[in-house]
Design a protein around this motif. Structure first.
Motif, PDB file in Angstrom:
ATOM      1  N   UNK A 186      74.694  54.863 -16.186  1.00 25.44           N
ATOM      2  CA  UNK A 186      75.893  53.983 -15.640  1.00 25.44           C
ATOM      3  C   UNK A 186      75.281  52.989 -14.746  1.00 25.44           C
ATOM      4  N   UNK A 187      73.856  52.570 -14.773  1.00 25.00           N
ATOM      5  CA  UNK A 187      73.520  51.596 -13.863  1.00 25.00           C
ATOM      6  C   UNK A 187      73.935  50.119 -13.892  1.00 25.00           C
ATOM      7  N   UNK A 188      74.119  49.636 -12.911  1.00 23.61           N
ATOM      8  CA  UNK A 188      74.554  48.143 -12.706  1.00 23.61           C
ATOM      9  C   UNK A 188      74.134  47.693 -11.507  1.00 23.61           C
ATOM     10  N   UNK A 189      73.977  46.166 -11.298  1.00 23.40           N
ATOM     11  CA  UNK A 189      73.781  45.670 -10.008  1.00 23.40           C
ATOM     12  C   UNK A 189      74.297  44.349 -10.121  1.00 23.40           C
ATOM     13  N   UNK A 190      74.721  43.850  -9.026  1.00 16.70           N
ATOM     14  CA  UNK A 190      75.089  42.537  -8.487  1.00 16.70           C
ATOM     15  C   UNK A 190      73.986  42.292  -7.537  1.00 16.70           C
ATOM     16  N   UNK A 191      73.290  41.064  -7.823  1.00 20.94           N
ATOM     17  CA  UNK A 191      72.168  40.812  -6.877  1.00 20.94           C
ATOM     18  C   UNK A 191      72.025  39.170  -6.990  1.00 20.94           C
ATOM     19  N   UNK A 192      72.154  38.799  -5.603  1.00 20.07           N
ATOM     20  CA  UNK A 192      71.844  37.514  -5.492  1.00 20.07           C
ATOM     21  C   UNK A 192      70.995  37.122  -4.212  1.00 20.07           C
ATOM     22  N   UNK A 193      69.905  36.192  -4.421  1.00 22.52           N
ATOM     23  CA  UNK A 193      68.839  35.963  -3.313  1.00 22.52           C
ATOM     24  C   UNK A 193      68.824  34.520  -2.916  1.00 22.52           C
ATOM     25  N   UNK A 194      68.870  34.396  -1.493  1.00 20.56           N
ATOM     26  CA  UNK A 194      68.543  32.924  -1.177  1.00 20.56           C
ATOM     27  C   UNK A 194      67.171  32.924  -0.417  1.00 20.56           C
ATOM     28  N   UNK A 195      66.744  31.392  -0.459  1.00 23.43           N
ATOM     29  CA  UNK A 195      65.512  31.597   0.433  1.00 23.43           C
ATOM     30  C   UNK A 195      65.804  30.419   1.944  1.00 23.43           C
ATOM     31  N   UNK A 196      65.188  31.074   2.740  1.00 22.92           N
ATOM     32  CA  UNK A 196      65.407  30.003   4.120  1.00 22.92           C
ATOM     33  C   UNK A 196      64.011  30.135   4.577  1.00 22.92           C
ATOM     34  N   UNK A 197      63.048  29.078   4.134  1.00 20.18           N
ATOM     35  CA  UNK A 197      61.915  28.676   4.615  1.00 20.18           C
ATOM     36  C   UNK A 197      61.106  29.935   4.049  1.00 20.18           C
ATOM     37  N   UNK A 198      60.352  30.518   4.857  1.00 17.14           N
ATOM     38  CA  UNK A 198      59.550  31.886   4.525  1.00 17.14           C
ATOM     39  C   UNK A 198      60.380  33.133   4.489  1.00 17.14           C
ATOM     40  N   UNK A 199      61.652  33.039   4.508  1.00 14.67           N
ATOM     41  CA  UNK A 199      62.712  34.247   4.664  1.00 14.67           C
ATOM     42  C   UNK A 199      63.294  34.417   3.196  1.00 14.67           C
ATOM     43  N   UNK A 200      63.647  35.266   2.854  1.00 14.40           N
ATOM     44  CA  UNK A 200      64.573  35.773   1.658  1.00 14.40           C
ATOM     45  C   UNK A 200      65.853  36.276   2.264  1.00 14.40           C
ATOM     46  N   UNK A 201      66.975  36.266   1.672  1.00 14.60           N
ATOM     47  CA  UNK A 201      68.413  36.912   2.191  1.00 14.60           C
ATOM     48  C   UNK A 201      68.839  37.323   0.844  1.00 14.60           C
ATOM     49  N   UNK A 202      68.986  38.682   0.484  1.00 14.33           N
ATOM     50  CA  UNK A 202      69.444  39.149  -0.496  1.00 14.33           C
ATOM     51  C   UNK A 202      70.782  39.898  -0.278  1.00 14.33           C
ATOM     52  N   UNK A 203      71.836  39.721  -1.342  1.00 14.04           N
ATOM     53  CA  UNK A 203      73.089  40.505  -1.329  1.00 14.04           C
ATOM     54  C   UNK A 203      72.957  41.217  -2.417  1.00 14.04           C
ATOM     55  N   UNK A 204      73.200  42.485  -2.376  1.00 17.93           N
ATOM     56  CA  UNK A 204      72.736  43.656  -3.496  1.00 17.93           C
ATOM     57  C   UNK A 204      74.197  44.462  -3.530  1.00 17.93           C
ATOM     58  N   UNK A 205      74.625  44.897  -4.823  1.00 17.56           N
ATOM     59  CA  UNK A 205      75.647  46.052  -5.075  1.00 17.56           C
ATOM     60  C   UNK A 205      74.733  46.717  -6.272  1.00 17.56           C
ATOM     61  N   UNK A 206      74.892  48.070  -6.010  1.00 21.52           N
ATOM     62  CA  UNK A 206      74.290  48.816  -6.966  1.00 21.52           C
ATOM     63  C   UNK A 206      74.619  50.326  -7.018  1.00 21.52           C
ATOM     64  N   UNK A 207      74.421  51.291  -7.740  1.00 22.94           N
ATOM     65  CA  UNK A 207      74.738  52.480  -7.996  1.00 22.94           C
ATOM     66  C   UNK A 207      73.540  53.572  -7.172  1.00 22.94           C
ATOM     67  N   UNK A 208      74.137  54.815  -6.812  1.00 21.23           N
ATOM     68  CA  UNK A 208      73.382  55.907  -6.200  1.00 21.23           C
ATOM     69  C   UNK A 208      72.113  55.862  -6.522  1.00 21.23           C
ATOM     70  N   UNK A 209      70.992  55.880  -5.885  1.00 20.80           N
ATOM     71  CA  UNK A 209      69.405  56.031  -6.106  1.00 20.80           C
ATOM     72  C   UNK A 209      68.606  56.407  -4.998  1.00 20.80           C
ATOM     73  N   UNK A 210      67.439  56.692  -5.136  1.00 23.16           N
ATOM     74  CA  UNK A 210      66.548  56.914  -4.406  1.00 23.16           C
ATOM     75  C   UNK A 210      65.293  55.840  -4.430  1.00 23.16           C
ATOM     76  N   UNK A 211      64.639  55.356  -3.474  1.00 21.07           N
ATOM     77  CA  UNK A 211      63.712  54.410  -3.398  1.00 21.07           C
ATOM     78  C   UNK A 211      62.812  54.868  -2.331  1.00 21.07           C
ATOM     79  N   UNK A 212      61.303  54.942  -2.612  1.00 21.11           N
ATOM     80  CA  UNK A 212      60.097  55.291  -1.957  1.00 21.11           C
ATOM     81  C   UNK A 212      59.329  54.562  -2.205  1.00 21.11           C
ATOM     82  N   UNK A 213      58.384  54.225  -1.117  1.00 23.45           N
ATOM     83  CA  UNK A 213      57.186  53.589  -1.017  1.00 23.45           C
ATOM     84  C   UNK A 213      56.123  54.263  -0.649  1.00 23.45           C
ATOM     85  N   UNK A 214      54.859  54.572  -1.416  1.00 21.00           N
ATOM     86  CA  UNK A 214      54.076  55.422  -1.185  1.00 21.00           C
ATOM     87  C   UNK A 214      53.005  54.859  -0.334  1.00 21.00           C
TER      88      UNK A 214
END
Length: 347
Positions: free
Chosen positions: A52-80
Motif C-alpha cells: 500500500x506504499x505511496x509518497x508525495x515528496x517535494x524538496x527545495x534548496x535554500x543555499x546549503x539547506x534542503x527543505x522537504x515536504x513529505x506524505x507517506x505511510x506508516x513505517x520504521x526508519x533506523x540509522x545504525x
C-alpha cells in the motif's frame, strides 16, 4: 499545504526545486525504488504495508539547506552506527509532523511527537523511530552551519520539543512560511534566507529568550571559540589554556562555556575523532596506516585511538576503513555528502 502554487507546476516556476514526486502515479516497484533512493539513502526502512506504499515528496534548496515536504505511510526508519560510519553524512534534521505521530524506537528512553511538535535528528548519531501514516516538513542543515551556534550540539539527537513552546511555534511558522514562499523565489533569494533560518533554529534549541542579551553574548562567544577550535583542531599545541588566552577569558569562563560539551578538552577530542573518521574514509589517505592517522589526530598510542574512536562512533577505525574500502572498490559512494546525493534525486 502541498498544493499552494495556484495550479501551476512547481518545476516550471523556480530553480530552487530539487525534486517533486507523487508516487501514486507510478507502478509500485518504481515508487518503492524512489523511496529507497531518498529515505533509503539515510535510513534502513521498514514499511508496515509495502503493498500500500505511496509518497508525495517535494524538496527545495535554500543555499546549503534542503527543505522537504513529505506524505507517506506508516513505517520504521533506523540509522545504525554501521551506516553512520559507512556514509559519514553529518547534518541535522529539523522536523515538524503536520499529521500523524512519531515515537522513538531505540529502547533507551521514551519520546513521542504529535503534530506541531519539533523533532531533531542528528545524522552523525545512531537513531531509530516509527511513524504512523504521516505528513511532515523537514529542514536538513549541515552540521558546520548549526553546531557552532548550539550550546550542546551533540545532545540534540531524537530530542522532542513541545508544540506549545513559543519558540517552537515561531520556528514552525517560519518553516511553513518558507515552504509557501520558496516556489516564488530564485536561488539567490532563497540562499539569503539560510543563515537567518539556522540562527532561529539555534535560538529555539538553546532555549534562549531573545531579550536575554547576556546569555546571547555567551552563546555567540561559544560559537566563535568552537569555530576557532575546529580550524586548529590538528594543531598539536592547542590546549585549553591557549584557547582561553586567545580569547582573553579565564579558564574558569572557558570551562563554563563548554560545560554542555563535557569540557573543552572533550569537545576538542570529538572534533579530532570526527576528522579522523573522514580521513579513514578518504581514498587519498588509503596509504596511511590506522596508527598514522591516529597520531595525526592527537593520539600517540594506537590502542587509545581505537578505544576513543569506538566509544564515539560505535565502530573501530579498522571497521570504518574496511567499509570505506568496499565502497571505493564498488563505487557505491557516489558523492562527498548527502546533500550532493540529494541533488540527484529523481533524475
Amino acid at each position: 499545504m502541498f498544493e499552494n502554487s495556484g495550479g501551476k507546476e512547481l518545476k516550471d516556476l523556480r530553480p530552487t526545486l530539487v525534486v517533486k514526486k507523487d508516487t501514486r502515479k507510478m507502478p509500485l516497484k518504481r515508487a518503492l525504488d524512489f523511496w529507497q533512493e531518498t529515505a533509503g539513502s539515510l535510513y534502513d526502512v521498514n514499511i508496515s504495508q509495502p503493498e500500500a506504499f505511496h509518497t508525495t515528496h517535494c524538496t527545495f534548496r535554500l543555499g546549503e539547506l534542503l527543505l522537504t515536504y513529505c506524505v507517506s505511510v506508516a513505517q520504521k526508519l533506523s540509522r545504525s552506527s554501521y551506516r553512520v560510519g559507512a556514509d559519514g553524512y553529518d547534518h541535522f534534521e529539523v522536523q515538524f509532523f503536520l499529521a500523524g505521530h512519531w515515537s522513538r524506537q531505540d529502547g533507551r528512553q521514551e519520546a513521542q511527537a504529535a503534530p506541531g511538535d519539533l523533532i531533531i535528528h542528528d545524522a552523525a548519531q545512531a537513531h531509530a523511530g516509527s511513524a504512523s501514516d504521516f505528513a511532515n516538513l523537514t529542514l536538513f542543515v549541515p552540521r558546520s552551519m548549526l553546531a557552532p551556534l548550539l550550546t550542546s550540539p551533540d545532545e540534540q539527537n531524537m530530542r522532542v520539543l513541545c508544540a506549545d513552546e513559543p519558540m517552537v511555534g515561531l520556528l514552525r511558522n517560519h518553516m511553513d512560511n518558507l515552504w509557501r514562499v520558496l516556489p516564488l523565489l530564485d536561488e539567490r533569494q532563497a540562499a539569503a534566507l539560510a543563515l537567518p533560518t539556522v540562527e532561529l533554529i539555534a535560538v529555539t534549541l538553546n532555549g534562549i529568550k531573545r531579550q536575554d542579551v547576556s546569555r546571547g553574548i555567551s552563546v555567540a562567544q561559544l560559537g566563535e571559540i568552537r569555530r576557532y577550535i575546529d580550524a586548529h583542531a590538528l594543531d598539536p599545541t592547542i590546549d585549553p589554556a591557549g584557547i582561553a588566552a586567545a580569547f582573553g577569558i579565564s579558564l574558569r569562563k572557558l570551562t563554563y562555556l563548554f560545560s554542555g560539551d563535557g569540557g573543552v578538552a572533550t569537545y576538542l577530542q570529538k572534533r579530532r575523532l570526527n576528522l579522523a573518521r573522514a580521513a579513514l574514509r578518504d581514498p587519498a589517505q588509503a596509504h596511511k596506516s590506522i596508527a598514522e592517522i591516529g597520531l595525526e589526530h592527537g593520539f600517540v598510542y594506537a590502542h587509545n585511538f581505537t578505544r576513543a574512536f569506538q566509544r564515539l562512533h560505535g565502530l573501530t577505525p579498522r571497521e570504518i576503513r574496511a567499509v570505506a574500502q568496499r565502497n571505493w572498490m564498488t563505487g557505491t559512494h557516489e558523492s562527498r555528502s548527502w546533500f550532493d546525493r540529494a541533488a540527484l534525486w529523481g533524475r
